[in-house]
Design an enzyme around this catalytic site. Sequence first.
Site, PDB file in Angstrom:
ATOM      1  N   ARG A   1     -18.678  -0.010   3.983  1.00  0.00           N
ATOM      2  CA  ARG A   1     -19.890  -0.510   3.315  1.00  0.00           C
ATOM      3  C   ARG A   1     -20.501  -1.692   4.072  1.00  0.00           C
ATOM      4  O   ARG A   1     -21.508  -2.240   3.678  1.00  0.00           O
ATOM      5  CB  ARG A   1     -19.640  -0.815   1.841  1.00  0.00           C
ATOM      6  CG  ARG A   1     -18.635  -1.883   1.568  1.00  0.00           C
ATOM      7  CD  ARG A   1     -18.489  -2.146   0.069  1.00  0.00           C
ATOM      8  NE  ARG A   1     -17.336  -2.974  -0.193  1.00  0.00           N
ATOM      9  CZ  ARG A   1     -17.288  -4.275   0.085  1.00  0.00           C
ATOM     10  NH1 ARG A   1     -18.331  -4.889   0.591  1.00  0.00           N
ATOM     11  NH2 ARG A   1     -16.193  -4.964  -0.163  1.00  0.00           N
TER      12      ARG A   1
ATOM     13  N   CYS B   1      -8.774  -1.418   7.503  1.00  0.00           N
ATOM     14  CA  CYS B   1      -7.344  -1.457   7.163  1.00  0.00           C
ATOM     15  C   CYS B   1      -6.801  -0.065   6.864  1.00  0.00           C
ATOM     16  O   CYS B   1      -5.733   0.306   7.364  1.00  0.00           O
ATOM     17  CB  CYS B   1      -7.094  -2.396   5.980  1.00  0.00           C
ATOM     18  SG  CYS B   1      -7.218  -4.130   6.470  1.00  0.00           S
TER      19      CYS B   1
ATOM     20  N   GLU C   1       0.828  -1.210   0.000  1.00  0.00           N
ATOM     21  CA  GLU C   1       0.000   0.000   0.000  1.00  0.00           C
ATOM     22  C   GLU C   1       0.860   1.256   0.000  1.00  0.00           C
ATOM     23  O   GLU C   1       1.777   1.406   0.788  1.00  0.00           O
ATOM     24  CB  GLU C   1      -0.935   0.007   1.219  1.00  0.00           C
ATOM     25  CG  GLU C   1      -1.927  -1.145   1.248  1.00  0.00           C
ATOM     26  CD  GLU C   1      -2.921  -1.122   0.092  1.00  0.00           C
ATOM     27  OE1 GLU C   1      -3.002  -0.094  -0.616  1.00  0.00           O
ATOM     28  OE2 GLU C   1      -3.615  -2.144  -0.112  1.00  0.00           O
TER      29      GLU C   1
ATOM     30  N   HIS D   1      -1.516  -5.403   2.256  1.00  0.00           N
ATOM     31  CA  HIS D   1      -2.686  -6.283   2.129  1.00  0.00           C
ATOM     32  C   HIS D   1      -2.245  -7.618   1.524  1.00  0.00           C
ATOM     33  O   HIS D   1      -1.371  -7.641   0.650  1.00  0.00           O
ATOM     34  CB  HIS D   1      -3.737  -5.649   1.205  1.00  0.00           C
ATOM     35  CG  HIS D   1      -4.805  -4.895   1.918  1.00  0.00           C
ATOM     36  ND1 HIS D   1      -5.053  -3.557   1.707  1.00  0.00           N
ATOM     37  CD2 HIS D   1      -5.730  -5.295   2.841  1.00  0.00           C
ATOM     38  CE1 HIS D   1      -6.072  -3.173   2.472  1.00  0.00           C
ATOM     39  NE2 HIS D   1      -6.499  -4.199   3.173  1.00  0.00           N
TER      40      HIS D   1
HETATM   41  N1  PCA Z   1      -9.045  -6.474   6.057  1.00  0.00           N
HETATM   42  C1  PCA Z   1     -10.015  -5.392   6.174  1.00  0.00           C
HETATM   43  C2  PCA Z   1     -10.041  -5.070   7.633  1.00  0.00           C
HETATM   44  C3  PCA Z   1      -9.372  -6.190   8.332  1.00  0.00           C
HETATM   45  C4  PCA Z   1      -8.707  -6.957   7.269  1.00  0.00           C
HETATM   46  O1  PCA Z   1      -7.947  -7.911   7.444  1.00  0.00           O
HETATM   47  C5  PCA Z   1      -9.726  -4.217   5.256  1.00  0.00           C
HETATM   48  O2  PCA Z   1      -9.103  -4.423   4.196  1.00  0.00           O
HETATM   49  O3  PCA Z   1     -10.113  -3.100   5.579  1.00  0.00           O
END
Ligand code: PCA
Length: 216
Positions: free
Chosen positions: A91, A144, A81, A168
């Site tokens: 959402r 996140c 990211e 991610h």
């Molecule tokens: N993914 C979510 C929140 C927790 C996670 O592991 C996200 O991408 O916001």
Amino acid sequence: MKRILLTGFDPFGGEQSNPSWEVVRRLDGLLIGDSHQIVSARLPCEFVNSLLILDVALRQHQPAIVICLGQAGGRADISLERIAINVDDARMSDNAGAQPVDVPVVSGGPAAYFSSLPIKAIAQELHLSGIPASISQTAGTFVCNHVFYGLMHMASSMDSIQRAGFIHIPYLPEQAVAHTGAASMPLEMLKTAVLKVLESVLKTDKDLRIAGGATH
Ligand code: PCA
């Protein structure tokens, strides 16, 4: 010994597990070279409590490097990211039933923070190790991104933190069987990926200048 704080999340959205916690919990306590040690912490998938717990972990461990990880179900690779934005727009409800819409993560905070991880160098390191990875221009607007923004905001006033950012990761294969057509990545590869990320962070002073952008 300097500390590296890794965080992963609780399962959410009906899943039984969250690959982010599954991978970081297996790395807890590991020594990286003779200078750094990993500490792993689990964050709830809740807007409010995630940052309270992250704050406690930062104060307790005074890490030099912090990488928060989260599940991005449906993404096909390790997603490095680039930017955290100052907005929550959920959402669906978080695990505490909260669903903030169009509210800032930090009232009065800057619009965004950039990751201070060398994301281009990391992408290259992962590719050389045979691990699919790419730069992501958005961490979404759910928990996140909230944690990523909160982390960068807190890190901006903590001198001990040299590098911080968010990654991610895809579903685990056992999750993907319930999502026809969705990509996944085995736990072993995820573990190797996180270790390669750390290797790259520790050896990179200035990030590489290689294209990793997007047209949409
Ligand atoms: N993914 C979510 C929140 C927790 C996670 O592991 C996200 O991408 O916001």
